[in-house]
Motif scaffolding. Structure first.
Motif, mmCIF file in Angstrom:
data_model
loop_
_atom_site.group_PDB
_atom_site.id
_atom_site.type_symbol
_atom_site.label_atom_id
_atom_site.label_comp_id
_atom_site.label_asym_id
_atom_site.label_seq_id
_atom_site.Cartn_x
_atom_site.Cartn_y
_atom_site.Cartn_z
ATOM 1 N N SER A 69 16.957 -100.222 -13.342
ATOM 2 C CA SER A 69 16.052 -100.501 -14.457
ATOM 3 C C SER A 69 16.572 -101.635 -15.341
ATOM 4 O O SER A 69 15.799 -102.203 -16.111
ATOM 5 N N ARG A 85 3.625 -101.437 -8.843
ATOM 6 C CA ARG A 85 4.674 -102.385 -9.225
ATOM 7 C C ARG A 85 5.850 -102.331 -8.254
ATOM 8 O O ARG A 85 6.419 -103.366 -7.890
ATOM 9 N N GLY A 86 6.225 -101.138 -7.834
ATOM 10 C CA GLY A 86 7.397 -101.001 -6.980
ATOM 11 C C GLY A 86 7.148 -101.349 -5.528
ATOM 12 O O GLY A 86 7.923 -102.089 -4.917
ATOM 13 N N TYR A 96 11.531 -103.316 -12.378
ATOM 14 C CA TYR A 96 10.541 -102.940 -13.384
ATOM 15 C C TYR A 96 9.994 -101.548 -13.118
ATOM 16 O O TYR A 96 9.772 -100.758 -14.049
ATOM 17 N N ALA A 97 9.777 -101.214 -11.847
ATOM 18 C CA ALA A 97 9.282 -99.888 -11.490
ATOM 19 C C ALA A 97 10.290 -98.805 -11.882
ATOM 20 O O ALA A 97 9.907 -97.720 -12.332
ATOM 21 N N SER A 98 11.567 -99.079 -11.720
ATOM 22 C CA SER A 98 12.594 -98.117 -12.131
ATOM 23 C C SER A 98 12.567 -97.908 -13.635
ATOM 24 O O SER A 98 12.715 -96.784 -14.122
ATOM 25 N N TYR A 136 0.294 -96.863 -11.207
ATOM 26 C CA TYR A 136 0.726 -98.196 -11.615
ATOM 27 C C TYR A 136 2.195 -98.414 -11.270
ATOM 28 O O TYR A 136 2.585 -99.503 -10.832
ATOM 29 N N LEU A 137 2.998 -97.387 -11.454
ATOM 30 C CA LEU A 137 4.416 -97.473 -11.081
ATOM 31 C C LEU A 137 4.543 -97.770 -9.585
ATOM 32 O O LEU A 137 5.354 -98.611 -9.170
ATOM 33 N N TYR A 138 3.739 -97.088 -8.786
ATOM 34 C CA TYR A 138 3.753 -97.312 -7.329
ATOM 35 C C TYR A 138 3.332 -98.747 -6.999
ATOM 36 O O TYR A 138 3.938 -99.402 -6.134
#
Length: 306
Positions: free
Chosen positions: A50, A266-267, A275-277, A262-264
């Motif tokens: 992160s 981005r990662g 950024y996802a972390s 959204y996290l998925y």
């Protein structure tokens, strides 16, 4: 001789205790391996990532707090937070209200209780599955079963999944439908309330509604609190439903863009793993904050009968 015998017995007891401890450690070893390798290890790695700029293809570069600063100007992140908070704050109370209502009905001694309990619990097992999400998309599609039912009543249907005004409502309905798990817990809690309280209330002239408000609800508050915390955490983690219904886009117009989706994106869509972390740890803080607030507020409304 007696002192010697006692020393021997003490030695044998110690040897037996050591063997038992070794056996216990041996049986616990797979759990400890899972804890450190599958849970704590990845959490520590994600915390380190992160603070980096990492795209899975090149070595991670330390970027300090840059990922967290980016969140302030990330409009899609803000949209996902709004969607997720709406989903949690609307679906969880409705789900618990439905679960408690059905638990009260079943607690009155319905014939075939075991059958109904199993049937009502089934949605909790299937609600987060891909198959149910696909079924939900079909049912609420423009030519789905829901619109066909409305057509029989002379009501013109709409694209419930394809329109931003109603897309999130279908996912909220899906979460409310998975009321089985809290219902079973509510039912177990109702069975633990002593009947003498209801008998005393009845002697005092209390009707069913007054008995519910003055006896059932106060004594059930620990169960309500438990279900509330559990379902809030579960709702924040929802992913499959939004991914399948929106095709992984969070559409239409980001109306179903859950935070986890959204996290998925981005990662694994943009390969912006650093950024996802950071987003994952922000989610942990948000869930932790909601849990802490619930525990703090519980002292004002949860009755433990002590």
């Amino acid at each position: 001789m007696s002192a010697t015998s006692e020393l021997r017995n003490l030695g044998r007891q110690r040897a037996t205790a050591k063997r038992q401890n070794k056996t216990a450690i041996l049986f616990l070893l797979p759990w400890f391996l899972g804890l450190f390798v599958v849970t704590l290890g990845p959490m520590l790695v994600s915390l380190l990532l992160s603070f980096t700029d990492y795209n899975l293809l090149q070595p991670a570069e330390f970027s300090g707090l840059e990922n967290f600063r980016r969140m302030l100007g990330d409009e899609r992140l803000h949209q996902s937070l709004g969607v997720t908070l709406t989903y949690v704050l609307v679906s969880v109370p409705l789900q618990l209200a439905l679960a408690l209502t059905l638990a009260l009905v079943l607690d009155r001694g319905v014939r075939g209780l075991a059958f109904y309990r199993s049937v009502f619990y089934l949605p909790s097992l299937l609600g987060a599955s891909v198959a149910i999400a696909v079924l939900w998309r079909t049912v609420f599609g423009s030519a789905g079963l829901f619109n066909e039912g409305l057509g029989l009543l002379g009501i013109e249907g709409r694209g419930w999944i394809s329109e931003p005004e109603t897309a999130l409502s279908t996912l909220i309905t899906l979460n409310v439908w998975t009321f089985g798990s809290p219902m079973v817990i509510f039912l177990a809690g109702l069975r633990q309330i002593p009947r003498m309280y209801y008998e005393a209330a009845s002697v005092d002239g209390a009707g069913r509604w007054r008995q519910f408000m003055s006896v059932t609800l106060p004594l059930l508050t620990p169960i309500i609190f438990f279900n509330l915390v559990l379902q809030i955490i579960h709702a924040f983690q929802s992913f499959t439903q939004a991914f399948i219904v929106s095709g992984g886009t969070g559409g239409p117009a980001d109306s179903t863009l859950f935070y986890t989706l959204y996290l998925y994106q981005r990662g694994f869509g943009n390969f912006d793993m650093g950024y996802a972390s950071a987003l994952a740890w922000l989610l942990l803080l948000i869930v932790g904050a909601f849990t802490a607030i619930n525990f703090w507020a519980s002292k004002y409304w949860v009755f433990y009968n002590d």
